[in-house]
Design an enzyme around this catalytic site. Structure first.
Site, PDB file in Angstrom:
ATOM      1  N   GLY B  15      51.022  42.496  58.302  1.00  0.00           N
ATOM      2  CA  GLY B  15      51.701  42.704  57.018  1.00  0.00           C
ATOM      3  C   GLY B  15      53.118  42.151  57.081  1.00  0.00           C
ATOM      4  O   GLY B  15      53.436  41.340  57.944  1.00  0.00           O
ATOM      5  N   PHE B  16      53.959  42.583  56.160  1.00  0.00           N
ATOM      6  CA  PHE B  16      55.324  42.077  56.135  1.00  0.00           C
ATOM      7  C   PHE B  16      56.031  42.297  57.469  1.00  0.00           C
ATOM      8  O   PHE B  16      56.699  41.404  57.983  1.00  0.00           O
ATOM      9  CB  PHE B  16      56.121  42.737  54.998  1.00  0.00           C
ATOM     10  CG  PHE B  16      55.789  42.194  53.652  1.00  0.00           C
ATOM     11  CD1 PHE B  16      56.164  40.912  53.300  1.00  0.00           C
ATOM     12  CD2 PHE B  16      55.088  42.954  52.725  1.00  0.00           C
ATOM     13  CE1 PHE B  16      55.853  40.389  52.046  1.00  0.00           C
ATOM     14  CE2 PHE B  16      54.776  42.446  51.475  1.00  0.00           C
ATOM     15  CZ  PHE B  16      55.154  41.162  51.138  1.00  0.00           C
ATOM     16  N   GLU B 172      53.706  48.805  36.903  1.00  0.00           N
ATOM     17  CA  GLU B 172      53.278  47.411  36.784  1.00  0.00           C
ATOM     18  C   GLU B 172      51.808  47.326  36.370  1.00  0.00           C
ATOM     19  O   GLU B 172      51.421  46.523  35.519  1.00  0.00           O
ATOM     20  CB  GLU B 172      53.512  46.679  38.111  1.00  0.00           C
ATOM     21  CG  GLU B 172      54.993  46.415  38.348  1.00  0.00           C
ATOM     22  CD  GLU B 172      55.323  45.924  39.752  1.00  0.00           C
ATOM     23  OE1 GLU B 172      56.468  45.500  39.967  1.00  0.00           O
ATOM     24  OE2 GLU B 172      54.443  45.977  40.623  1.00  0.00           O
TER      25      GLU B 172
END
Lengths: 420, 420
Positions: B15-16, B172
């Site tokens: 991941g990040f 969102e």
């Protein structure tokens, strides 16, 4: 919304044939029902690109509702047809019954194993988006497993891919797989070298792309062998088991077997009581109507027709598009005049062959347009241009262009994603 | 390829946090192993766009091998970690055992139902690519079913979507769903009007996006209500059953329930014997190492840390990236000097908050950068620019840009494909 006086046209299948009919047919005084079990139209000629991570699924699939947006006389249904009654003039879906005045049957073809249906469980077909995503997952996963594998025999097997069928589908697939190993995955692994990926193309007849004139098939074979693909012609597949394929008395072991050897009409044709050919396709009248049912037409891959030139119409998308255009004119005229004609009074369909082309890999292709024969870079450029033009109506034309351009420059592929 | 004298760094999770560590850490004299159960890095902040058909999966997912191509000292393994022994300095995957000198634990978080795990079967999470594709399929299929449905109660239910959680993910998602109905699907259906899609955003606290300063939360609520989203704050969800959700003493019926209310660390943290917070995150030392194990670091969403400023580091991607950079320096220095330091001798981590922004819909967003507060169009432009810059390293940046630009102009979405 349809009033009772409006003629009802039922279109079964949103492939090239059915969708083109819907696009062409714009009579305000009709009620068109389009039924497909998928919510999208699929640009099948590029399916192998999805299978080999070159394009993403939405780049070659477009929602039918989106394409036919705002066409108020046309209703799209997501439904799977289970029965068609030509006598009763209705089709039965899982969700409802569809009655019609005119029927446009464009349900297409499915993978055929020529009677060896048990081979299906050991191979991947290449007809649907799911097939393509399945191949992508399987191929990428095989290489991941090979990277982990310590037994060199097993490793080799994981890195061996067999493609059955030397037609355009098989050739494009084999070429793209070879390029994936040779160029795209370069320096991606530490324990294996993807250059050693072995791609074997198996064709029963004596040459690949046999529907092209000589010397194009030989040129295609030379081009694909340059990519490292082993071409084995002249022997039919004898048997397929899990990870094993028998051909020419030999057994080849492979982690992936892709079946692109044949298609047959969807099984629904058997219920119709209409004359069928060996591949289950409906033997239609010269106007594309089903014998005995002037109000019902079969077009595209589901139809068998020897046209006015005396040649069988091939199962390719241009033929489907031309048939759709042909019958849309017939039906529009009859609705306008209020009179249904007999098949023999209608214009007969003639297939106009604009040319054929098959791509093999970057800068590698063959093309035959009338008497013009091309191979290598010029054929590939022609293939590229034609396919880009053909994508008109697909909203992501520019995106596809960019993706190809990007791939062309640096041999990368944008969709190397394994789904869970 | 790794010689025995080389230090081994094991990075768990691409991941990040984990990927950024791999990118930053370029010491030639080490052997880095990156292990992930997926073959790709996921750009999670745009996952809701995949769920609402705005982007295709490959546009926000990039193969780890491709990103780390040519890094010969780094080996990527597709494997699922099942056990970590901090004492034994190894991790056990399904396929093999990974021994290490340094450990970088970046396995991230998963959806949390706050103890009501049975709610998982009635809701869709929004953490993985599969979650997003599942939501896309479910939402599109619900509208297809609504088009067919003759019972108006059932039809309404199919057109009702509940999003639980008023954080950025939920906001969102709710905004994008409302736009899908209001704009994207306009004139696509004949029996339903997608404008009547009902989107309900449920938040337990008294406002949405509560981590922003006033008056931004109120502005966000106004903006999302303009899109037609019903916002219900102030009541926790009481129960969820199939197609039913209880909140504030009322039962809401909905065809789709999306859960974006909370996350917790992956369960593996429980085996470590390290101190954990209530969400299962490892309470790390100020340098990000795991207490008692200076050679093992936990970074990103799996770590709990109150930094030098006295504030808890938030579970956002900039924090993960900064932590990765922080420990890559520590480890590089120690390998260079050949000496492992004590946690208290190392530099403590400080989170630098560059600002927060959340998007709500086209031209609708809020942003807070230091003391600067923005909402509406300027905030949305800022959000757009930042996310495009952030996609650096993703090969399809231009494609994403084009897709957004296209969507912006004509409210279409490119990935409205239901997979089988």
């Amino acid at each position: 919304m349809g009033s009772s006086t409006k003629k009802k046209i039922l279109v079964l299948g949103g492939g090239f044939a059915g969708l083109e009919f819907c696009r062409r047919f714009k009579d305000e005084d009709t009620s068109i029902m389009l039924v497909d079990k998928k919510n999208h139209h699929l640009f099948q000629p590029l399916l192998y690109q999805v299978a080999t991570s070159g394009l993403s699924a939405p780049q070659i699939a477009q929602p039918l509702r989106g394409i036919l947006r705002g066409r108020d006389q046309l209703t799209t249904y997501l439904d799977e047809i289970q029965e068609i009654s030509l006598e009763g003039k209705f089709a039965k879906g899982k969700n409802r019954i569809y009655e019609y005045d005119y029927l446009v049957l464009g349900l297409g073809a499915k993978t055929s194993y020529f009677g060896n249906d048990h081979w299906a469980e050991h191979t991947h077909g290449l007809k649907t988006l799911n097939d393509a995503l399945g191949i992508r997952n399987h191929v990428l996963r095989s290489l991941e497993m090979a990277e982990m594998e310590t037994d060199s025999e097993k490793q080799k097997r994981l890195m061996t891919f067999i493609v059955v069928g030397g037609g355009p589908t098989g050739v494009e697939m084999a070429g793209a797989l070879a390029e994936l190993g040779r160029h795209v995955l370069n320096r991606n692994f530490r324990h294996i070298d993807p250059k050693n990926v072995r791609v074997i193309l198996v064709e029963g007849s004596d040459k690949i792309l046999g529907n092209y004139s000589d010397p194009l098939p030989a040129s295609a074979q030379k081009q694909i062998e340059k990519l490292g693909v082993e071409v084995r012609c002249g022997n039919m597949v004898e048997d397929i088991r899990a990870g094993e394929l028998d051909v020419g008395g030999e057994t080849i072991y492979a982690g992936t077997i892709i079946w692109g050897a044949g298609v047959e009409a969807v099984p629904l044709t058997k219920q119709l009581g209409a004359p069928l050919d060996r591949a289950g396709r409906i033997k239609v009248c010269p106007d594309c109507s089903i014998p005995g049912h002037p109000e019902a037409f079969a077009i595209g891959d589901i139809a068998h027709l020897v046209d006015t030139k005396g040649k069988p119409v091939p199962g390719v998308s241009p033929a489907a598009l031309q048939m759709a255009k042909h019958i849309s004119k017939i039906i529009a005229k009859e609705i306008e005049t209020g009179q249904m004609r007999k098949p023999e009074e209608r214009k007969a369909f003639t297939y106009f062959n604009k040319g054929n082309m098959a791509t093999i890999g970057r800068s590698k292709a063959i093309a035959e347009i009338g008497k013009l024969k091309m191979s290598g870079m010029p054929a590939w450029m022609a293939w590229l241009v034609v396919h880009l033009i053909f994508l008109v109506g697909f909203r992501n034309r520019i995106v596809v262009l960019l993706d190809w351009f990007y791939s062309y420059i640096n041999y990368r592929r944008s969709a190397r994603i394994i789904f869970e």
